[in-house]
Design a protein around this motif. Structure first.
Motif, short mmCIF file in Angstrom:
data_model
loop_
_atom_site.label_atom_id
_atom_site.label_comp_id
_atom_site.label_asym_id
_atom_site.label_seq_id
_atom_site.Cartn_x
_atom_site.Cartn_y
_atom_site.Cartn_z
N GLY A 143 0.98 -1.17 -0.12
CA GLY A 143 -0.24 -0.07 0.11
C GLY A 143 0.86 1.46 -0.06
N ASN A 193 2.92 2.03 -2.10
CA ASN A 193 3.16 2.34 -3.47
C ASN A 193 1.83 3.31 -3.73
OD1 ASN A 193 5.45 1.62 -4.57
ND2 ASN A 193 4.56 -0.23 -5.09
N ALA A 194 0.75 2.99 -3.25
CA ALA A 194 -0.58 3.51 -3.77
C ALA A 194 -0.70 5.12 -2.86
CB ALA A 194 -1.84 2.83 -3.14
N ARG A 238 1.69 7.24 -5.05
CA ARG A 238 0.79 7.68 -6.36
C ARG A 238 -0.03 8.63 -5.79
NH1 ARG A 238 -4.46 5.96 -7.57
NH2 ARG A 238 -4.95 5.80 -9.72
N ALA A 239 -0.73 8.69 -4.78
CA ALA A 239 -1.87 9.45 -4.28
C ALA A 239 -1.04 11.03 -3.97
CB ALA A 239 -2.65 9.18 -3.27
N ILE A 269 -0.43 1.25 -8.10
CA ILE A 269 -1.32 0.86 -6.96
C ILE A 269 -1.69 -0.48 -6.60
CG2 ILE A 269 -3.43 0.83 -8.56
CD1 ILE A 269 -4.67 2.67 -6.51
N ASN A 270 -1.35 -1.48 -7.50
CA ASN A 270 -1.52 -2.83 -7.31
C ASN A 270 -0.23 -3.43 -6.52
OD1 ASN A 270 -0.64 -2.38 -9.84
ND2 ASN A 270 -1.28 -4.44 -10.63
N ARG A 322 -5.25 0.12 -0.38
CA ARG A 322 -5.39 1.03 -1.44
C ARG A 322 -6.02 2.05 -1.25
NH1 ARG A 322 -5.67 -2.73 -6.89
NH2 ARG A 322 -4.69 -4.78 -5.81
N SER A 355 -4.63 5.76 -0.43
CA SER A 355 -4.94 7.03 -1.44
C SER A 355 -5.53 8.04 -0.58
CB SER A 355 -5.97 6.64 -2.33
OG SER A 355 -5.67 5.56 -3.18
#
Ligand code: F6P
Length: 324
Positions: A19, A21-22, A25-26, A65-66, A266, A270
């Protein structure tokens, strides 16, 4: 933020968690949407000491995200944990024009964020650790994925324990916090759950329970032990010695830290990543994002670090009640 103040950085630090990485990303996307430039810092605070940063764009965080792990890599930095290290990192941030840093990690990472904030670079922490051991937050990113991985593994172990009429003692992660053990133990129907927050008398809490349960007709047993309790091999040997039931120990280890993050991780990542950027965008630093009553809130970092984690006694009592 004004125009001279338009650059932030993001790093992941300490043990990785699914998570992260998620969350990266956010952070990147929320920042770019606010016309902020974003640097990704590699290998935790080390990247601020040796200039290992890369400018991120919308596409640098595509298709992550995954994914488990962290595309920014992570580390525990000894050099950073000195006054000279903190000053060097803060000076580097200033030289880059970085006015705020999002730090994704656990308690140790937040101490680093507090120090960097103290050196003039506002930081916002996001709880990212599988242990769920951040006192100010009801949830830490990675916890749900780690528990579901542990649960799947114990379900597999149960098949073989059942086939052989054995007792399986399974150690899950959690050095100071027994949340993974408690929730995984309930979900897998463990006969005994040992956590560092509670006394763990093996005779009464494991051996007697197994014998009492055996007397009601049960023939195979699962005992879940948190890493912080330790002695998993010894516990298995002791059970065999005292009950005559063949016993095996399994330490799940880092398998719990990897893998594809669950929906909960995730979404939480985010929401927290977005919240962290909102804070820095509004010139608010020295904060930690947290989940409280289902809402994303934030606390002063020092206040957050001084909070004492409350163990879920109610859930523990439920576990004791139903594991017979
Ligand atoms: O904090 C997460 C965690 O996985 C703990 O449960 C465990 O004690 C620790 O990290 C192990 O860290 P490492 O193996 O990376 O040193």
């Amino acid at each position: 933020m004004n125009n001279e103040n338009n650059c932030i950085a993001v790093l992941t630090s300490g043990g990785d968690a699914p998570g992260m990485n998620a969350a990266v990303r956010a952070v990147v996307r929320s920042a770019i949407n606010r016309n902020l430039k974003v640097y990704g810092v590699k290998r935790g605070y080390n990247g601020l000491l040796n200039g290992d940063v890369v400018e991120m764009n919308l596409r640098s965080v595509s298709d992550i995200i995954n994914r488990g792990g962290t595309i920014l890599y992570t580390a525990r930095s000894e050099e950073y944990n000195t006054p000279a290290g903190v000053k060097k990192a803060a000076d580097y941030c200033r030289s880059l024009g970085v006015r705020g840093v999002v730090v994704i990690g656990g308690d140790g990472s937040f101490r680093g964020a507090r120090d960097l904030s103290g050196a003039g670079i506002p930081c916002v922490g996001i709880p990212g650790t599988i242990d769920n051991d951040i006192a100010c937050s009801e949830y830490t990113i990675g916890f749900d994925t780690a528990m579901n991985t542990a649960l799947e593994m114990v379900d597999r172990i149960r098949d073989t324990a059942q086939s052989h009429d054995r007792c399986s003692v399974v150690e899950v992660m959690g050095r100071r916090c027994g949340d993974i053990a408690l929730q995984t133990g309930i979900a897998c129907g463990a006969t005994s759950i040992l956590v560092p927050e509670k006394p763990h008398d093996i005779d009464t809490m494991v051996v007697d329970k197994i014998l009492n349960t055996k007397a009601t007709g049960k023939k195979h047993f699962i005992v879940v032990v948190a890493e912080g309790v330790g002695g998993t091999n010894e516990i298995a040997k002791y059970i065999e010695e005292k009950t005559g039931i063949e016993s095996r120990a399994t330490v799940l280890g880092h398998v719990q830290r990897g893998g594809c993050p669950t929906l909960r991780d995730r979404v939480m990542a985010s929401a927290m990543g977005h919240h962290a950027v909102e804070l820095l965008y509004n010139n608010i630093g020295n904060r930690v994002c947290a989940l409280q009553g289902g809402k994303i809130v934030d606390f002063d970092i020092t206040e957050a670090l001084n909070m004492k984690r409350v163990f879920d006694e109610e859930l523990y009592n439920i576990a004791m009640d139903v594991s017979i």
